[in-house]
Write an enzyme that holds these catalytic residues in place. Structure first.
Site, PDB file in Angstrom:
ATOM      1  N   GLY A   1       0.750  -1.241   0.000  1.00  0.00           N
ATOM      2  CA  GLY A   1       0.000   0.000   0.000  1.00  0.00           C
ATOM      3  C   GLY A   1       0.779   1.288   0.000  1.00  0.00           C
ATOM      4  O   GLY A   1       1.961   1.361  -0.325  1.00  0.00           O
TER       5      GLY A   1
ATOM      6  N   CYS B   1      11.902  -1.841  -0.535  1.00  0.00           N
ATOM      7  CA  CYS B   1      10.526  -1.669  -1.020  1.00  0.00           C
ATOM      8  C   CYS B   1       9.761  -0.648  -0.160  1.00  0.00           C
ATOM      9  O   CYS B   1      10.113   0.514  -0.154  1.00  0.00           O
ATOM     10  CB  CYS B   1       9.817  -3.019  -1.080  1.00  0.00           C
ATOM     11  SG  CYS B   1       8.398  -3.040  -2.191  1.00  0.00           S
ATOM     12  N   LEU B   2       8.732  -1.065   0.582  1.00  0.00           N
ATOM     13  CA  LEU B   2       8.019  -0.104   1.428  1.00  0.00           C
ATOM     14  C   LEU B   2       8.968   0.490   2.462  1.00  0.00           C
ATOM     15  O   LEU B   2       8.854   1.669   2.825  1.00  0.00           O
ATOM     16  CB  LEU B   2       6.831  -0.770   2.118  1.00  0.00           C
ATOM     17  CG  LEU B   2       5.944   0.172   2.949  1.00  0.00           C
ATOM     18  CD1 LEU B   2       5.246   1.184   2.063  1.00  0.00           C
ATOM     19  CD2 LEU B   2       4.918  -0.625   3.761  1.00  0.00           C
TER      20      LEU B   2
ATOM     21  N   GLN C   1      10.556   3.384   0.961  1.00  0.00           N
ATOM     22  CA  GLN C   1       9.664   4.533   0.886  1.00  0.00           C
ATOM     23  C   GLN C   1       9.509   5.213   2.249  1.00  0.00           C
ATOM     24  O   GLN C   1       9.459   6.444   2.336  1.00  0.00           O
ATOM     25  CB  GLN C   1       8.309   4.087   0.343  1.00  0.00           C
ATOM     26  CG  GLN C   1       8.380   3.575  -1.089  1.00  0.00           C
ATOM     27  CD  GLN C   1       7.177   2.743  -1.474  1.00  0.00           C
ATOM     28  OE1 GLN C   1       6.196   2.664  -0.742  1.00  0.00           O
ATOM     29  NE2 GLN C   1       7.239   2.104  -2.638  1.00  0.00           N
TER      30      GLN C   1
ATOM     31  N   GLY D   1       3.630  -0.016  -5.839  1.00  0.00           N
ATOM     32  CA  GLY D   1       2.801   0.895  -6.615  1.00  0.00           C
ATOM     33  C   GLY D   1       3.089   2.359  -6.341  1.00  0.00           C
ATOM     34  O   GLY D   1       2.425   3.233  -6.900  1.00  0.00           O
TER      35      GLY D   1
ATOM     36  N   HIS E   1      13.372  -5.929  -4.358  1.00  0.00           N
ATOM     37  CA  HIS E   1      13.474  -7.058  -3.435  1.00  0.00           C
ATOM     38  C   HIS E   1      14.777  -7.821  -3.659  1.00  0.00           C
ATOM     39  O   HIS E   1      14.826  -8.722  -4.508  1.00  0.00           O
ATOM     40  CB  HIS E   1      12.279  -7.998  -3.619  1.00  0.00           C
ATOM     41  CG  HIS E   1      11.004  -7.477  -3.060  1.00  0.00           C
ATOM     42  ND1 HIS E   1      10.382  -8.025  -1.961  1.00  0.00           N
ATOM     43  CD2 HIS E   1      10.223  -6.437  -3.437  1.00  0.00           C
ATOM     44  CE1 HIS E   1       9.271  -7.360  -1.692  1.00  0.00           C
ATOM     45  NE2 HIS E   1       9.162  -6.394  -2.581  1.00  0.00           N
TER      46      HIS E   1
ATOM     47  N   GLU F   1      16.094 -10.095  -1.969  1.00  0.00           N
ATOM     48  CA  GLU F   1      16.064 -11.485  -1.498  1.00  0.00           C
ATOM     49  C   GLU F   1      15.724 -12.471  -2.607  1.00  0.00           C
ATOM     50  O   GLU F   1      15.891 -13.683  -2.451  1.00  0.00           O
ATOM     51  CB  GLU F   1      15.066 -11.636  -0.350  1.00  0.00           C
ATOM     52  CG  GLU F   1      13.603 -11.768  -0.744  1.00  0.00           C
ATOM     53  CD  GLU F   1      12.974 -10.480  -1.235  1.00  0.00           C
ATOM     54  OE1 GLU F   1      11.862 -10.546  -1.780  1.00  0.00           O
ATOM     55  OE2 GLU F   1      13.585  -9.408  -1.061  1.00  0.00           O
TER      56      GLU F   1
END
Length: 396
Positions: A253, A278-279, A282, A322, A363, A365
């Protein structure tokens, strides 16, 4: 697949309707319609918490041919709202397979549809952007499905992290995680060098925004003892265990509503080495004063090219997000851009100008995906080890 054929419908908020056959659970749900370009790894995609709230269309033509097994899950079960494929394989053929994709989704109450034009869906989402959608394996009309899609609240401004984060602090146990009959040479769990032998274990705190198990496996194999914290943990709670580093996980999200996480990270920057993906990337960006925005259709797949602008090196990466940052958003902040996505020039990596904090918008991993970015875990270990030595010297 079950001998009883289910109806299958995907309706988008723009009024587009795609009908095929249903599989998995008999259910109607709403979510954000997105697509993933990975050729394999559908089970890891299904169980990646970053997909919470989304209806995923796979661009690969046949899905389900190697079945499902308990070793390849990235969480405690599927996190997608729904699953869309061109052709659901009628046969599962792999010695590690424990059940079919159809039965797996049925057991976990997730609807799927097959026999639809996934190329047309993907082209529509690329042109118009990710859309609110309804997927149903029940007998509902086109009009009803479109109405439900349009009435869904969407992902912007929503906090999905609290739905997928751990509810309590715990210690990650790599040995217990890998104690399963499928962990043998040649499987993806055994691909990366286990560096624990002869290496000093470094204690880190991992903030779980929707973490994948592959991430913790890689951290543990590179020499980390991991204490996992809920996304809502305060900086004071994290500092209480006296970690030598902080890891910020992936998750689903919009990052902007996660003000509690941004505040925690802001308090930890400068005190410990930090690595975010990733998040987590951010959230670190927002904590350092960099804005984020919603991408038109997101980056989802195992073939995203990223270039390090300092070395010129290009890596092929696995991505699933996203939201992102623009290069101009870094003007006047405390971070430097280290990598960019070569498809759209959005920011794919940063590091703090002064402190040992860095993050990547992908990512490393590789679960699923290429292994190009695995060295980031070693870079993080060396930064944490150096910080740990400095801590010992200061307390001596």
């Amino acid at each position: 697949m079950d001998t009883q054929t289910l109806p299958g419908i995907l309706a988008l908020e723009d009024g587009s309707v795609f009908r095929g056959e249903g599989f998995g659970a008999c259910k109607t749900v709403v979510g954000e319609a997105v697509f993933n370009t990975s050729m394999t790894g559908y089970q890891e995609i299904l169980t990646d918490p970053s997909y919470y709230g989304q209806i995923v269309t796979m661009t690969a033509s046949q899905i389900g041919n190697y079945g499902v097994n308990a070793s390849d899950v990235e969480s405690d079960g599927p996190k997608v709202r729904g699953f869309v494929v061109r052709e659901l394989s009628p046969v599962t053929s792999n010695w590690r397979s424990e059940q079919s994709l159809d039965l797996y989704l049925k057991d976990h109450d997730v609807p799927g549809i097959t026999g639809v034009d996934t190329r047309a869906i993907t082209k529509k989402l690329r042109v118009a952007g990710a859309m609110k959608a309804c997927i149903s394996t029940e007998d509902i009309s086109d009009e009803e499905a479109i109405r439900r899609a349009r009435e869904w609240e969407g992902v912007v401004g929503m906090d999905f992290v609290k739905e997928v984060t751990t509810q309590a602090k715990y210690e990650w146990d790599l040995d217990a995680e890998e104690n399963n009959p499928f962990l043998v040479p040649g499987t993806h769990l055994d691909d990366h060098l286990d560096r624990r032998e002869g290496r000093q274990l470094m204690r880190i705190a991992a903030i779980d925004f929707g973490a994948k198990r592959s991430i913790f496996r890689n951290l543990a194999r590179h020499g980390f003892h991991i204490t996992v914290f809920p996304a809502t943990a305060s900086a004071e709670q994290i500092e209480a265990i006296k970690p030598s580093g902080i890891f910020l996980s992936n998750g689903p999200g919009d990052p902007e509503p996660l003000t509690y996480a941004q505040e925690t990270v802001r308090k930890l920057v400068g005190k410990y080495p930090i690595f975010g993906i990733c998040l987590g990337h951010q959230i670190l960006s927002l904590a350092l004063g960099v804005k984020t925005f919603k991408l038109k259709f997101g980056h989802r797949g195992g073939n995203q090219p990223v270039q390090n602008i300092e070395t010129g090196k290009v890596m092929i990466t696995a991505q699933n997000h996203g939201f992102a940052s623009r290069r101009e958003d870094f003007d006047g902040c405390d971070a430097l851009i280290t990598e960019v996505n070569m498809n759209d020039n959005t920011v794919a990596g940063l590091r703090h100008k002064e402190f040992p904090a860095f993050s990547v918008q992908y990512h490393p991993e590789a679960g699923p995906g290429p292994n190009d970015a695995i060295p980031h875990f070693e870079s993080f270990y060396q930064a944490v080890k150096q910080h740990h030595s400095q801590q010992l010297s200061a307390s001596a």
